[in-house]
Write an enzyme that holds these catalytic residues in place. Structure first.
Site, mmCIF file in Angstrom:
data_model
loop_
_atom_site.group_PDB
_atom_site.id
_atom_site.type_symbol
_atom_site.label_atom_id
_atom_site.label_comp_id
_atom_site.label_asym_id
_atom_site.label_seq_id
_atom_site.Cartn_x
_atom_site.Cartn_y
_atom_site.Cartn_z
ATOM 1 N N ASP A 305 34.441 32.729 41.472
ATOM 2 C CA ASP A 305 35.887 32.830 41.342
ATOM 3 C C ASP A 305 36.192 33.164 39.875
ATOM 4 O O ASP A 305 35.294 33.234 39.033
ATOM 5 C CB ASP A 305 36.574 31.543 41.820
HETATM 6 C C1 BGC Z 1 41.669 32.567 42.892
HETATM 7 C C2 BGC Z 1 40.972 33.445 43.896
HETATM 8 C C3 BGC Z 1 41.300 34.893 43.634
HETATM 9 C C4 BGC Z 1 40.937 35.232 42.202
HETATM 10 C C5 BGC Z 1 41.181 36.688 41.845
HETATM 11 C C6 BGC Z 1 41.469 33.045 41.466
HETATM 12 O O1 BGC Z 1 42.289 32.355 40.579
HETATM 13 O O2 BGC Z 1 41.194 31.239 43.030
HETATM 14 O O3 BGC Z 1 41.371 33.061 45.196
HETATM 15 O O4 BGC Z 1 40.643 35.697 44.560
HETATM 16 O O5 BGC Z 1 41.703 34.423 41.334
HETATM 17 O O6 BGC Z 1 42.516 36.978 41.692
#
Ligand code: BGC
Length: 762
Positions: A305
Site C-alpha cells: 500500500d
Molecule cells: C489506500 C489504498 C489505495 C492507495 C493508492 C492508500 O492510501 O490505502 O487503498 O489503493 O492509497 O491510492
C-alpha cells in the site's frame, strides 16, 4: 490529519487536471518474440530479465503516484520523484514501472512515449483507484453490496473497467474485500460489509467484472484484492490500527474473500497497512508468501500500500528505510508503492548479498508477466486510442446502469402505514436537509475521477419525476456538522406548509473513507436537532439517510414512519432515489452491516458467538451478555430490508433433514407476496452448528437469493446445502465439520426466519 489533507488535495489535483495531447508516433516494443494475443511467454520474459541491470529491475518494482501538475504534485508528495519532468525522465531511464491515479489518456500516452524511449522499451502500466466507477460513478461498494446481487457488482465493475481502460488504465486497486465488523472504521464503505459469504461472492464478482473476457483487451483492467489482511479488524475501529487476531479468525473470517478473489483470477493483491499480532502485514512472510502463494497457489503480483514499506520504520519493525525495503521485499511484497525505497535500496541490497538476485528476478518476472498478460508489450498504446476515452465515458448505457445500481442499493428500514411510495401528484412535499439539494456528497468517498458537478441530486431527481414539481419545497435546515443560522426555523415553516416531509440527512462523503474513523456512529447533532424540530410539526416524515457505514439511529430519526438507507449512490443519486420514493420501482436492498442500537456496541456483527450467558429475548435479566441499559442485539439486523410487497414465508421443507457424506440437503420454502405491489425479496439461509470442537457463531449466512414476486404471487425457493458449506477451522488448524445437529433458518434477515434443524451424519 495532516496526511489526509495532503492526500485529499493530491487526489483532487489529479482528478481535476488535464494534460496536453501529444502526437508522437508510437514506437514498437522490444523486438523479442511474444505470444500471439500477448500471452505470457516465459522465454520472452526470461530473455528480458537477462538483459536488465539491477537499477532497471528495481525500477520495474517501483510505482509512483502520477506526477501530473508538475511542481504542485511534487510539493504534494515531497519525499518522492513526482515532479512531471522527473517522472518523464524516470520513464525514459526505465526506472519506474508505472504510476497511479494519473489524469487521463493524454498524460498516459505521453509517459508511454517516454517509456518507449528507454533502453529496453518496457511499457509502463497505469494504475488507479477505480473503486466504484470511473467517470460514471456507481454506488459505493458497501451500498452495492446491499443489493445482495453479486451479478450487479460484476456489471458495474465491467463498465468501470471499460471506462478506465479507455484512459489507458490497465490496473485497478480494487476490489477492497476487507470484512468490516466495526462501523466506526471509515473504510467499511469500500467493501461488502460484515458477512463472509457476501464478502466472498462480491469479491469474486468484482474481479470477474474488472478482468472481463481477457486481460489483453482494451476494455479490461487487472484487479487487485486489498488490503491483505485484517485491515478492517484494527482495534477500536481506528484506521491503520493494529489487529490482534487469532489465526482461526483470520482463516474463518478475514481470508475467505481474498481466497475468493484469488480463485476468481485476481491478478494482484495489495498488502495492508496494519500489523497482525505484532507483525506488519507488509513484512509478513507467513501471510504474503506461505498462505497466499504456498497454500492458495497465487501466482500474480503483490504490491505494497501507499508508502507501507517505509512505514515499517514507524511501526517499530525496521530500523531504517533500507531495512524496511529488505524486510518487505523478502516477505513477499514484489512492488513498492510510492516510497521509492525499492529503487533506492534494492540494487545495493542485492550487491551486498542481503537480498538474493533470485528474489529480485522473481519479482521482476511477475511484473513483466503482468505487463505481458495486459497486452502492454504487444500494444503499449492499446488502451490509449485517441478519442476513445471521451467517447466511452458516461455513456447513456452506463448512466442507466448507475441508476439501476443506485435503486437496487437502497434499503427500506421502515414503512409504517404504507407511507411509501409517495404519490406523484396532489401532495405538497417539503424536502429538508443538508443532502436535499446541491452538487455535493453525491458520488461519495474514494472516487478519483468522478465529479459531483456531473451527478444528479435528490431535489433534481424528484422534480423530474413529480407530476407537479412546483409542489416540492426545498430547504437545507442545517449544515452537515454545524447548524445553519435560521435553518431550523425555515425548515419548520416548510414542514408546516407541507403534507409530507422528506428529511435528507446523514453523513457527508468526508465522514467515511480512509482515515475517517468516527467515535460515534450517529447522525451529527445539528441534523438530529433539525430532525427533532421537524418531527414536532407532526407531518409524516420519510427519512432518507446518506451514509458510508451502519448508523445508530435515535429519537425522531428512528421514530420516523419511513426510513430509507441510501449510502452514496453516485452519478444518478437523485433519479435512483426518486424511482424508489415515488414507486416507479420497489426497494430490494438489504443491510450488509448490522445497524446497532448504540455506538458502544461496536464492533458488532450478527455472526457473533453465543457466550456462556447469552442474552435472552424479553426483559433484561441480570448476569447475561448485555449492556446495563440495552440488550445486545442490532436495532436493524444484518439482512433486513423491506419491500413494497407484503411478504410471508411458509412450508419450510428439509426433506429427511439429514446431510450424509457426499450428499446434499435440499431446502425449500414457500415465499408469498400477498400485497398489491411487485416485490423483490432477498431470501436468506442461515445455519448454526449446535455443538462443535470450536464454538460456532449463533448464525451464519450460507446462501441467499433475490426473487421477484408479482402481486399475489407465491414461489417455492430452493437451496442446496453441502458439507463444504459448513466447514470451519478446527482445533488442529484444518478445515473440518463434525457430525451432529444444526439449526437452520430461512427468512428475511439474520434475526428472523422459519426455523428447522438437520443432522450431519459422519
Ligand atoms: C489506500 C489504498 C489505495 C492507495 C493508492 C492508500 O492510501 O490505502 O487503498 O489503493 O492509497 O491510492
Amino acid at each position: 490529519m495532516m496526511k489526509m489533507d495532503r492526500r485529499l488535495t493530491r487526489r483532487s489535483v489529479l482528478a481535476g487536471t488535464g494534460a496536453a495531447a501529444l502526437t508522437l508516433a508510437s514506437r514498437p516494443a522490444i523486438g523479442l518474440a511474444i505470444g500471439p494475443g500477448g500471452d505470457a511467454a516465459p522465454e520472452f520474459v526470461e530473455q528480458l530479465v537477462a538483459r536488465m541491470n539491477p537499477e532497471e529491475k528495481a525500477g520495474q518494482l517501483t510505482l509512483m503516484a502520477s506526477a501530473i501538475g508538475g511542481a504542485a504534485a511534487s510539493a504534494l508528495n515531497p519525499a518522492n520523484r513526482n515532479n512531471l519532468d522527473q517522472q518523464l525522465a524516470a520513464a525514459r531511464a526505465g526506472q519506474i514501472t508505472g504510476n497511479f491515479n494519473g489524469a487521463g489518456s493524454d498524460w498516459h500516452r505521453r509517459l508511454q512515449q517516454a517509456a518507449m524511449q528507454s533502453r529496453l522499451k518496457i511499457p509502463m502500466v497505469f494504475a488507479a483507484d477505480v473503486i466504484h466507477g470511473f467517470r460514471t460513478v456507481f454506488p459505493v461498494p458497501l451500498g452495492e453490496a446491499a443489493s445482495f446481487e453479486p451479478a450487479l457488482a460484476e456489471r458495474t465493475a465491467r463498465a468501470a473497467a471499460a471506462e478506465a481502460a479507455a484512459a489507458g488504465i490497465a490496473w485497478t486497486f480494487a476490489p477492497m474485500v476487507d470484512i468490516a465488523r466495526d462501523a466506526r472504521w471509515g473504510r467499511g464503505v469500500e467493501g461488502a460489509g460484515e458477512d463472509v459469504l457476501v464478502g466472498r461472492r462480491f469479491a469474486a464478482a468484482r474481479v470477474r467484472g474488472f478482468q472481463g473476457a481477457g486481460l489483453d483487451r482494451d476494455d479490461t483492467v487487472l484487479a487487485c484484492a486489498k488490503h491483505f489482511a485484517a485491515y478492517g479488524a484494527g482495534e477500536a475501529g481506528l484506521d491503520y490500527n493494529s489487529a490482534d487476531i487469532s489465526e482461526r479468525t483470520l482463516r474463518d473470517v478475514y481470508f475467505p474473500p481474498f481466497r475468493a478473489a484469488v480463485d476468481a483470477g485476481a491478478g494482484s493483491v495489495m498488502a495492508s497497512f496494519n500489523e497482525i499480532s505484532g507483525i506488519p502485514a507488509t513484512a509478513n512472510r507467513w501471510l504474503l508468501t506461505d498462505v497466499l502463494r504456498g497454500e492458495w497457489g497465487f501466482s500474480g503480483l503483490v504490491v505494497s500500500d501507499y508508502t507501507a514499506d517505509e512505514e515499517l520504520v514507524a511501526h517499530g519493525f525496521a530500523a531504517d528505510g533500507r531495512e524496511a525495503a529488505r524486510l518487505a521485499f523478502l516477505a513477499g511484497v514484489d512492488m513498492s508503492m510510492q516510497s521509492g525505497l525499492y529503487a533506492r535500496y534494492l540494487p545495493g541490497l542485492v550487491a551486498e548479498g542481503a537480498v538474493p538476485m533470485a528474489r529480485l528476478d522473481e519479482a521482476v518476472r511477475r511484473v513483466l508477466t503482468m505487463k505481458v498478460r495486459l497486452g502492454l508489450f504487444a500494444q503499449p498504446f492499446g488502451r490509449l486510442a485517441p478519442g476513445r476515452e471521451a467517447q466511452r465515458v458516461r455513456s447513456p448505457a452506463n448512466l442507466a446502469l448507475a441508476r439501476e445500481a443506485g435503486r437496487r442499493s437502497i434499503v427500506m428500514l421502515k414503512n409504517e402505514g404504507g407511507l411509501l411510495p409517495l404519490p406523484r401528484s396532489g401532495r405538497r412535499i417539503a424536502l429538508i436537509g443538508p443532502f436535499a439539494a446541491g452538487l455535493h456528497d453525491l458520488i461519495g468517498p474514494w472516487n478519483v475521477y468522478g465529479d459531483d458537478q456531473q451527478a444528479v441530486d435528490l431535489a433534481t431527481g424528484l422534480r423530474r419525476a413529480l407530476a407537479d414539481p412546483a409542489l416540492l419545497n426545498v430547504t437545507a435546515g442545517s449544515d452537515v456538522e454545524a447548524p445553519l443560522p435560521g435553518g431550523i426555523a425555515a425548515a419548520v415553516e416548510a414542514a408546516r406548509a407541507a403534507d409530507i416531509v422528506i428529511l435528507a440527512i446523514g453523513e457527508s462523503a468526508r465522514m467515511s473513507g480512509e482515515a475517517q474513523s468516527r467515535t460515534e456512529v450517529t447522525i451529527p447533532a445539528p441534523q438530529q436537532a433539525l430532525a427533532e424540530a421537524v418531527a414536532a410539526v407532526g407531518k409524516p416524515v420519510v427519512v432518507v439517510l446518506k451514509n458510508g457505514r451502519a448508523l445508530a439511529l435515535e429519537g425522531a430519526v428512528l421514530d420516523a414512519p419511513a426510513i430509507l438507507v441510501s449510502w452514496f449512490l453516485g452519478s444518478e443519486t437523485g433519479p435512483a432515489l426518486a424511482d424508489i420514493l415515488l414507486g416507479a420501482q420497489g426497494p430490494s436492498g438489504r443491510l450488509p452491516v448490522s445497524f446497532p442500537r448504540e455506538s458502544g456496541q461496536e464492533p458488532y456483527h450478527y455472526d457473533h458467538k453465543s457466550t456462556g450467558r447469552p442474552d435472552p429475548p424479553g426483559p433484561i435479566q441480570e448476569y447475561k451478555a448485555h449492556y446495563r441499559t440495552s440488550p445486545n442485539e442490532a436495532r436493524f439486523p444484518f439482512g433486513h430490508g423491506l419491500t413494497y410487497g407484503v411478504i410471508s414465508y411458509a412450508d419450510l421443507d428439509l426433506g429427511p433433514a439429514t446431510l450424509r457424506p457426499g450428499g446434499a440437503l435440499a431446502v425449500a420454502v414457500r415465499v408469498t407476496n400477498s400485497g398489491s405491489r411487485a416485490a423483490e425479496e432477498v431470501v436468506q439461509l442461515y445455519t448454526h452448528d449446535r455443538a462443535a470442537s470450536v464454538t460456532r457463531p449463533v448464525r451464519e449466512l450460507k446462501d441467499f437469493r433475490k426473487v421477484a414476486l408479482a402481486p399475489g404471487e407465491s414461489a417455492i425457493v430452493r437451496f442446496t446445502l453441502r458439507r463444504e458449506d459448513l466447514l470451519f477451522v478446527g482445533q488442529d488448524g484444518r478445515l473440518t465439520v463434525e457430525p451432529g445437529l444444526f439449526d437452520l433458518w430461512v427468512g428475511p434477515s439474520a434475526a428472523e426466519g422459519l426455523a428447522g434443524s438437520f443432522a450431519l451424519i459422519a
